[in-house]
Design a protein around this motif. Structure first.
Motif, PDB file in Angstrom:
ATOM      1  N   PRO A 360       0.814  -1.229   0.000  1.00 30.48           N
ATOM      2  CA  PRO A 360       0.000   0.000   0.000  1.00 30.48           C
ATOM      3  C   PRO A 360       0.845   1.276   0.000  1.00 30.48           C
ATOM      4  O   PRO A 360       0.520   2.240  -0.707  1.00 30.48           O
ATOM      5  N   CYS A 361       1.940   1.282   0.764  1.00 30.59           N
ATOM      6  CA  CYS A 361       2.826   2.450   0.799  1.00 30.59           C
ATOM      7  C   CYS A 361       3.465   2.679  -0.565  1.00 30.59           C
ATOM      8  O   CYS A 361       3.489   3.805  -1.068  1.00 30.59           O
ATOM      9  N   VAL A 362       3.977   1.615  -1.170  1.00 26.52           N
ATOM     10  CA  VAL A 362       4.606   1.701  -2.494  1.00 26.52           C
ATOM     11  C   VAL A 362       3.617   2.254  -3.522  1.00 26.52           C
ATOM     12  O   VAL A 362       3.924   3.191  -4.273  1.00 26.52           O
ATOM     13  N   LEU A 363       2.418   1.680  -3.550  1.00 20.70           N
ATOM     14  CA  LEU A 363       1.418   2.069  -4.551  1.00 20.70           C
ATOM     15  C   LEU A 363       0.751   3.407  -4.233  1.00 20.70           C
ATOM     16  O   LEU A 363       0.123   4.013  -5.098  1.00 20.70           O
ATOM     17  N   GLY A 364       0.920   3.863  -2.985  1.00 20.80           N
ATOM     18  CA  GLY A 364       0.330   5.141  -2.584  1.00 20.80           C
ATOM     19  C   GLY A 364       0.912   6.348  -3.306  1.00 20.80           C
ATOM     20  O   GLY A 364       0.314   7.428  -3.302  1.00 20.80           O
ATOM     21  N   PHE A 365       2.078   6.163  -3.940  1.00 24.20           N
ATOM     22  CA  PHE A 365       2.709   7.262  -4.692  1.00 24.20           C
ATOM     23  C   PHE A 365       2.333   7.238  -6.177  1.00 24.20           C
ATOM     24  O   PHE A 365       2.704   8.129  -6.921  1.00 24.20           O
ATOM     25  N   ASN A 366       1.617   6.194  -6.596  1.00 22.15           N
ATOM     26  CA  ASN A 366       1.300   6.080  -8.023  1.00 22.15           C
ATOM     27  C   ASN A 366      -0.119   5.534  -8.237  1.00 22.15           C
ATOM     28  O   ASN A 366      -1.070   6.303  -8.315  1.00 22.15           O
ATOM     29  N   VAL A 367      -0.269   4.194  -8.267  1.00 23.58           N
ATOM     30  CA  VAL A 367      -1.560   3.570  -8.573  1.00 23.58           C
ATOM     31  C   VAL A 367      -2.656   4.004  -7.587  1.00 23.58           C
ATOM     32  O   VAL A 367      -3.805   4.238  -7.969  1.00 23.58           O
ATOM     33  N   LEU A 368      -2.296   4.099  -6.297  1.00 20.99           N
ATOM     34  CA  LEU A 368      -3.284   4.457  -5.266  1.00 20.99           C
ATOM     35  C   LEU A 368      -3.138   5.917  -4.823  1.00 20.99           C
ATOM     36  O   LEU A 368      -3.524   6.282  -3.709  1.00 20.99           O
ATOM     37  N   LYS A 369      -2.601   6.739  -5.711  1.00 21.82           N
ATOM     38  CA  LYS A 369      -2.357   8.145  -5.365  1.00 21.82           C
ATOM     39  C   LYS A 369      -3.654   8.875  -4.991  1.00 21.82           C
ATOM     40  O   LYS A 369      -3.643   9.855  -4.259  1.00 21.82           O
ATOM     41  N   TRP A 370      -4.778   8.388  -5.515  1.00 22.41           N
ATOM     42  CA  TRP A 370      -6.081   9.018  -5.229  1.00 22.41           C
ATOM     43  C   TRP A 370      -6.515   8.826  -3.775  1.00 22.41           C
ATOM     44  O   TRP A 370      -7.371   9.537  -3.279  1.00 22.41           O
ATOM     45  N   ILE A 371      -5.897   7.863  -3.078  1.00 27.86           N
ATOM     46  CA  ILE A 371      -6.194   7.699  -1.642  1.00 27.86           C
ATOM     47  C   ILE A 371      -5.361   8.726  -0.872  1.00 27.86           C
ATOM     48  O   ILE A 371      -4.143   8.622  -0.808  1.00 27.86           O
ATOM     49  N   GLN A 372      -6.035   9.726  -0.308  1.00 28.32           N
ATOM     50  CA  GLN A 372      -5.357  10.801   0.431  1.00 28.32           C
ATOM     51  C   GLN A 372      -5.946  10.853   1.840  1.00 28.32           C
ATOM     52  O   GLN A 372      -6.779  11.707   2.153  1.00 28.32           O
TER      53      GLN A 372
END
Length: 456
Positions: A360-372
């Motif tokens: 989740p942390c890795v993808l939080g900067f790209n694929v899951l960037k919409w999760i803020q």
């Protein structure tokens, strides 16, 4: 059940405990929050918290570890009286170690990736703006981020699987000595850059306007959080090393050595970062990415910059890895203490578990960037950091304090006997009132005020 391992030397214990503290908290987090909260005034408040909170709580955590000979998973259970519930902290402590590694492995992997980028000439002939773009492009690539995170996790669990003396102690000693040497050389070089004096003023002279901007209590709270974050107190990541040592040395004395080494590295990191910021026109308060923009520009100004850049990020990897290895050692010990697993089995299973938990942390900067999760522009990493730094570390520290001073816990006399066993600096009995009433009150007050500031 495997026999309890011990360190080969006292130096090994101090360097590994300091290695747990020294790392990204010093070079990634310390400079940018110092820049944000008023330079010298923040450093001063931070040092006060290291002495007032860091040393006594570290001594308590080490004492619980040494007396129980166990990790946080079972240490409270061993020492508590029948019918007490202190062992519930074991669950929170275990969760804390896992949540910490859910984002720390990712940021540690950035250091390794940057070592590779310098080694292969990625920064040759590019300007300050393009250096920023390299970092942005890296964060935007889920594949590249995942590869480096997996590599970091596998390497560090691999080292732990060889054992305490042959793996953890041997490797960390080498990491720490090399890190110290290179960071001093870089600080000297940074101080020779043009406009370095302005950076030193920004770093060492108090700026009350920035304290006013964010508020005194928020500044104080961030200083306390940094003290907990950098020393890794409150989740048993130091207690585990207490469980591996004998009673030859008093624990306050050992805590002073660990905290002093950690603080010196933090201060030296600032001597690298701030003169470079002012020399290259980079905002010193520009966030966690600071180290990935500022430092590559230092190396541009040096003869053999590619070599220096490669070496620096290699040794920053070592610093980050020393923390990851220390916490992984704690995570492995949970399985050994709770289920009598072999070290190799615990390392193998947790390697896969941590890779999944870190995604989740890795993808939080790209694929899951919409999760803020903490508002517009925030990331999953910031949420995980908030859970650890602003919650579990201070609350865990409060539990350690109450357990050690309260007659409803382990008790003050048992704590004093353990902490003062051996040669070295003793914990004064005169501090009983401070440790029993003032220390818990400070932690509670700043914890509550931090929530008010954060959500207000």
């Amino acid at each position: 059940m495997e026999k309890r391992e011990t360190f080969a030397s006292r130096l090994g214990f101090i360097l590994i405990s300091a290695g747990c503290a020294i790392g990204l908290g010093d070079v990634w987090r310390f400079p940018y929050i110092t820049g944000k909260y008023g330079g010298g005034i923040f450093v001063l408040i931070y040092l006060v918290f290291i002495i007032m909170l860091g040393l006594p709580i570290m001594s308590m955590e080490l004492a619980v570890g040494r007396a129980s000979r166990k990790s946080i998973a079972t240490s409270f259970k061993v020492l508590e009286k029948n019918g007490q519930k202190w062992h519930w902290m074991g669950y929170a402590g275990m969760a804390g170690n896992y949540i910490l590694m859910m984002f720390y492995t990712t940021v540690a992997s950035w250091m390794l990736a940057y070592f590779y980028k310098f080694l292969t000439g990625r920064f040759e002939g590019i300007d300050t703006q393009q250096v920023c773009q390299v970092f942005d492009e890296f964060l935007a690539s889920p594949l590249e981020m995942t590869v480096w995170m997996v590599l970091t996790t596998v390497i560090c669990f691999g080292i732990c699987s060889f054992g305490l003396q042959e793996g953890v102690e041997k490797v960390t000693k080498i990491f720490m000595v090399l890190l110290l040497a290179i960071i001093i050389v870089l600080a000297v070089r940074s101080l020779m850059l043009p406009n370095a004096v302005e950076g030193l003023k920004f770093y060492l002279l108090p700026d009350f306007s920035r304290v006013e901007e964010y508020g005194l209590w928020e500044t104080v709270y961030e200083a306390m959080s940094q003290a907990f974050f950098t020393l890794s107190i409150g989740i048993g990541s130091l207690a585990i090393f207490g469980s591996y040592i004998g009673k030859e040395r008093s624990l306050l004395g050992e805590s002073i050595h660990i905290a002093a080494l950690d603080t010196v590295i933090s201060i030296i990191a600032g001597l690298i970062i701030f003169p470079a910021c002012f020399s290259f026109g980079v905002d010193p308060g520009s966030g966690p990415g600071l180290v990935f923009v500022t430092l590559p520009n230092i190396f541009h100004s040096m003869a053999g910059g590619r070599i220096w850049g490669s070496l620096f990020f290699l040794f920053m990897s070592f610093a980050a890895f020393s923390t990851v290895i220390a916490v992984f050692e704690n995570i492995i010990s949970f399985a050994i203490d709770l289920w009598s697993w072999s070290r190799k089995k615990a390392a193998f299973v947790n390697t896969f578990l941590l890779i999944v938990l870190s995604m989740p942390c890795v993808l939080g900067f790209n694929v899951l960037k919409w999760i803020q999760p903490l508002g517009p522009g925030s990331t999953i990493l910031e949420l995980e950091d908030f859970i650890i730094s602003n919650n579990i570390l201070p609350i865990g520290s409060l539990v350690y304090v109450l357990f050690c001073v309260s007659r409803y816990g382990w008790g003050f006399e048992n704590f004093m006997e353990e902490v003062n066993a051996g040669e070295g600096v003793k914990m004064p009995r005169a501090l009983r009132g401070y440790l029993t009433w003032v220390l818990p009150a400070i932690i509670l007050l700043v914890l509550i005020q931090g929530y008010i500031d954060f959500f207000g």
